[in-house]
Design a protein around this motif. Structure first.
Motif, PDB file in Angstrom:
ATOM      1  N   UNK A 475     -64.309 -14.314  72.039  1.00  0.00           N
ATOM      2  CA  UNK A 475     -63.698 -15.641  72.113  1.00  0.00           C
ATOM      3  C   UNK A 475     -62.861 -15.928  70.870  1.00  0.00           C
ATOM      4  N   UNK A 476     -63.370 -15.575  69.726  1.00  0.00           N
ATOM      5  CA  UNK A 476     -62.674 -15.875  68.470  1.00  0.00           C
ATOM      6  C   UNK A 476     -61.489 -14.961  68.232  1.00  0.00           C
ATOM      7  N   UNK A 477     -61.398 -13.868  68.977  1.00  0.00           N
ATOM      8  CA  UNK A 477     -60.338 -12.890  68.735  1.00  0.00           C
ATOM      9  C   UNK A 477     -60.617 -11.986  67.554  1.00  0.00           C
ATOM     10  N   UNK A 478     -61.829 -12.043  66.995  1.00  0.00           N
ATOM     11  CA  UNK A 478     -62.170 -11.223  65.822  1.00  0.00           C
ATOM     12  C   UNK A 478     -62.748  -9.880  66.271  1.00  0.00           C
ATOM     13  N   UNK A 479     -62.031  -9.209  67.155  1.00  0.00           N
ATOM     14  CA  UNK A 479     -62.535  -7.949  67.700  1.00  0.00           C
ATOM     15  C   UNK A 479     -62.580  -6.854  66.645  1.00  0.00           C
ATOM     16  N   UNK A 480     -61.593  -6.845  65.771  1.00  0.00           N
ATOM     17  CA  UNK A 480     -61.592  -5.833  64.709  1.00  0.00           C
ATOM     18  C   UNK A 480     -62.782  -5.989  63.792  1.00  0.00           C
ATOM     19  N   UNK A 481     -63.086  -7.227  63.412  1.00  0.00           N
ATOM     20  CA  UNK A 481     -64.233  -7.449  62.542  1.00  0.00           C
ATOM     21  C   UNK A 481     -65.534  -7.141  63.266  1.00  0.00           C
ATOM     22  N   UNK A 482     -65.623  -7.553  64.543  1.00  0.00           N
ATOM     23  CA  UNK A 482     -66.827  -7.226  65.303  1.00  0.00           C
ATOM     24  C   UNK A 482     -67.050  -5.728  65.370  1.00  0.00           C
ATOM     25  N   UNK A 483     -65.976  -4.988  65.636  1.00  0.00           N
ATOM     26  CA  UNK A 483     -66.083  -3.535  65.663  1.00  0.00           C
ATOM     27  C   UNK A 483     -66.487  -2.961  64.321  1.00  0.00           C
ATOM     28  N   UNK A 484     -66.017  -3.583  63.246  1.00  0.00           N
ATOM     29  CA  UNK A 484     -66.359  -3.124  61.902  1.00  0.00           C
ATOM     30  C   UNK A 484     -67.864  -3.226  61.663  1.00  0.00           C
ATOM     31  N   UNK A 485     -68.454  -4.387  61.989  1.00  0.00           N
ATOM     32  CA  UNK A 485     -69.887  -4.562  61.741  1.00  0.00           C
ATOM     33  C   UNK A 485     -70.714  -3.674  62.665  1.00  0.00           C
TER      34      UNK A 485
END
Length: 755
Positions: A475-485
């Motif tokens: 939802x937030x569009x923070x897919x790159x950060x989610x993938x990072x964690x």
């Protein structure tokens, strides 16, 4: 978000004192070059000077002035993601955050403020040297306690405020005395600097070296102390304390001494709270302070009272309903917390709070309170990030009690949604679930390093948190950060087990939306295989569901149908309602792409019926409307119905600020307009979608069928209107949406008005 946040700068700083000469010099430096670093010791006012200078120069930057507040960011690898998030760029394609950022900035004229760079000097230097050659219209204004030391940097040293040379100076005085008078009058309304007290005020400001933060900390003490008593105590404190840390610069020593003096004037509960609040990054709520800073329930009342006092003493700043601590004061508190032996337990409660919120959000993803919970997470993103960083960090030298994981079981409670199924942890019973103190598993051992088991449990907490946030990343569009964690979590668990399986299927979900479809499929297949081997039904169900999505994006429609049948059966058996509703959207999209619009419509209607008539859930509902509209678009005579459902989808996506979803909706409305003989409306709508697609990388996630619909609409509209007229109308749509994006950047909500 922070989080780390961006905001347009305001034109008025009515309580800003002096520094007109410094502002003029910074303005001249911004004219001469594209990188200016404002340097100086903590508490000297670097950020405020930079903000005022930026506000005065804002007219030179038509694409805005943006501030990236880095004090809560500790991982340098996330700096590009943080800047991209501030600028509102969703991480929706396979490019790195840096590549997406550079592409976005390439034709922009804006001022980027990188605030508090001293702990990320190398990362800031690398980012600046990537931006400046590639984006000639971007200027960087940085603040740091030391120069960034990179090519093209102009450094401006902010000095403390001037203090009159003598105690008998004229009362039109210097800026340090003016600041003290302003802050003292705010603390004690009838206070004024007069001929009778001028010598004391001037001497006090001189004792504090004219450092604004030190002066402000002293001024608020007038609520409890008379001016002469304040001066006497301050003189004594400075005589006793030799200046703080060994090797520190004199002005750093002065500030440290002033802070320590202010700390010493606090009561024991106030000092305890000051140190414990240092675990927060960015802003925090009263409820968060109570949960994280109270060791036991009975202490929560003490937290409230102490917080009120710390606000009164200007140690903690109140911003609406939230609070924050200045970086210098938080740093001081963190040092004291480490010395106290309480850091491990306090950090564990911090992890526990945000893990419980993540669990609730994941387990109740399709519930009516979805948006409230999402906005709550977004508001405190910097603390979510800090909790993940603490939880997934390297083994530490002192014991850190972790959130205990429940041993894996095969039967998963309803609502677990595959997010904690491997650990057998059901959704929290309330918005915040178990308290941080309960999750912490008790006090840390006295002395000794963190044991291997404690480290593993702590990592498990971080892994579960990153997985439970699967919908938040989307939802937030923070897919790159989610993938990072999720990648970091996988590094902690290299062996096949429920932890690795859970992280793999969730990273596959995130990767599929991020554009790495091949990698997503590999993750889903490996995670599902491990889940089958260990008999974890919830993980397997989500594994098949996410595999179905990747196969749909890859165009392997028949295999996707087979996997989808398996996924739905398993999701139902697990009681995974959120997973099943997500699956309905995927299945509807599959039918639409495979040329089966009737089946797509039926699937979307079934999914909407599963959500019920409530209007709280928005992400799944709005995507179901968009897929429903895509199917209707392919059915002759259903144009009016298509317009209606896509508009409903657009409304939901606008409420979410979902740039990708809005781009889909506006593009589809453009296609429908052309289909009913309105080429000018189509041109305008396609124009409004263009700036949104520019922020997302590959339009339509690179799906060839969707791209062809778009190209056909562009071609036919231009043919109907003429190329020149089409370009003009399309351009008005582009300008309209750019204006919307600028308004949103300044804090407004999307208000897309479709004619």
């Amino acid at each position: 978000m922070g989080a780390v946040t961006g905001r347009a700068q305001q034109d008025e700083f009515t309580d800003f004192v002096g520094r007109q000469g410094e502002l003029a010099q910074i303005a001249a430096m911004l004219e001469r070059g594209r990188l200016v670093t404002v340097v100086g010791p903590g508490g000297v006012g670097k950020t405020r000077v930079a903000l005022v200078a930026a506000a005065q120069a804002a007219g030179n930057y038509p694409d805005g002035v943006w501030i990236v507040e880095q004090s809560g960011l500790r991982d340098p690898l996330l700096l590009p993601n943080t800047v991209a998030s501030v600028l509102g760029l969703p991480e929706q394609d396979a490019r790195s955050a840096l590549d997406a950022l550079l592409e976005y900035l390439r034709d922009k004229r804006l001022l980027l403020i990188l605030d508090t760079c001293e702990h990320l000097l190398d990362a800031c230097a690398d980012l600046i040297q990537a931006i400046l050659p590639d984006a000639p219209g971007v200027t960087v204004l940085a603040t740091s306690r030391q120069p960034i030391d990179t090519l093209g940097e102009q450094n401006f040293a902010v000095q403390p405020l001037p203090v009159p040379d003598s105690d008998t100076a004229e009362l039109d005085r210097g800026d340090a005395v003016e600041l003290f008078a302003l802050r003292a009058a705010a603390a004690v309304p009838d206070f004024a600097v007069t001929a009778a007290n001028a010598a004391d005020v001037i001497g006090l400001c001189r004792r504090l070296d004219g450092i604004p933060l030190a002066i402000e900390l002293a001024a608020v003490q007038l609520r409890a102390l008379a001016l002469d008593e304040l001066t006497r105590r301050l003189d004594h404190r400075f005589a006793v304390l030799t200046g703080g840390r060994p090797g520190a610069l004199e002005r750093h020593q002065t500030l440290h001494t002033a802070i320590e003096w202010s700390y010493g004037l606090c009561s024991l509960p106030e000092r305890r709270l000051w140190t414990r609040l240092s675990v927060f990054a960015g802003t925090f709520s009263l409820a968060a302070a109570e949960e994280v800073c109270a060791e036991v329930e009975l202490e929560r009342g003490d937290v409230v009272n102490a917080l009120i006092e710390l606000v009164d003493k200007s140690v903690v700043l109140r911003e609406g309903s939230r609070y924050r601590m200045l970086d210098t004061l938080r740093e001081f508190g963190a040092d004291r917390l480490a010395e106290s032996g309480e850091e491990a337990a306090c950090r564990a409660r911090h992890i526990g709070r945000y893990l419980s919120k993540a669990r609730y959000f994941g387990d109740h993803f399709a519930d009516d309170d979805q948006m409230d919970r999402y906005h709550e997470l977004r508001e405190t993103h910097s603390n979510v990030r800090a909790a993940l960083e603490y939880a997934l960090g390297d083994p530490v030298g002192s014991a850190v009690p972790a959130v205990p994981a429940v041993p894996p079981v095969t039967a998963v409670p309803a609502g677990a949604a595959g997010m904690s199924g491997g650990s057998g942890v059901s959704g929290a019973s309330g918005a915040s679930g178990a308290s941080g103190s309960e999750l912490a598993g008790g006090r840390e051992r006295a002395g000794g390093a963190e044991s291997a088991g404690e480290t593993t449990d702590r990592w498990r907490s971080g892994l579960e948190m990153a997985c439970a946030l699967y919908g938040y990343w989307q939802i937030s569009g923070l897919l790159g950060e989610g993938g990072y964690w999720l990648t970091k979590a996988l590094e902690r668990f290299p062996e096949a087990g429920w932890e690795r399986a859970l992280a793999l299927v969730n990273r596959g979900f995130v990767r599929s939306f991020h554009g790495d479809i091949t990698g997503a499929l590999a993750d889903c297949e490996e995670g599902t295989e491990i889940g089958l081997a260990i008999g974890d039904d919830a993980i397997v169900a989500r594994g098949y569901q996410h595999m179905h999505l990747t196969l749909t994006f890859l165009g392997q429609h028949e295999r996707a149908l087979q996997v989808g049948a398996e996924a739905r059966d398993r999701l139902r058996a697990c009681g995974d309602r959120a997973g099943e509703v997500i699956f309905m959207g995927q299945q509807g999209h599959l039918h639409h792409l495979a040329g089966r619009p009737l089946q797509s419509v039926a699937t979307c209607e079934e999914g909407l019926a599963m959500l019920g008539p409530g209007d709280g859930e928005q992400w799944l509902r709005s995507y179901l409307y968009l897929i429903y509209g895509l199917a209707l678009y392919q059915m002759p005579g259903r144009e009016a119905a298509c317009e209606d459902v896509v508009r409903q989808g657009l409304l939901g996506k606008s409420m979410l600020g979902d740039i990708v979803g809005m781009a889909y909706a506006l593009d589809i409305l453009g296609w429908v307009s052309l289909k009913v003989g309105l080429p000018e409306r189509a041109a305008w709508l396609l124009g409004t979608a263009a700036p949104l697609w520019d922020r997302c990388g590959a339009p339509f996630s690179g799906t060839a069928i969707m791209e062809q619909f778009h190209l056909d609409a562009e071609r036919d509209a231009a043919a109907a209107m003429g190329a020149e007229r089409y370009a003009a109308v399309h351009g008005t749509g582009v300008a309209y949406m750019k204006g919307q994006l600028n308004d949103v950047a300044r804090g407004a909500s999307f208000q897309v008005q479709v004619p």
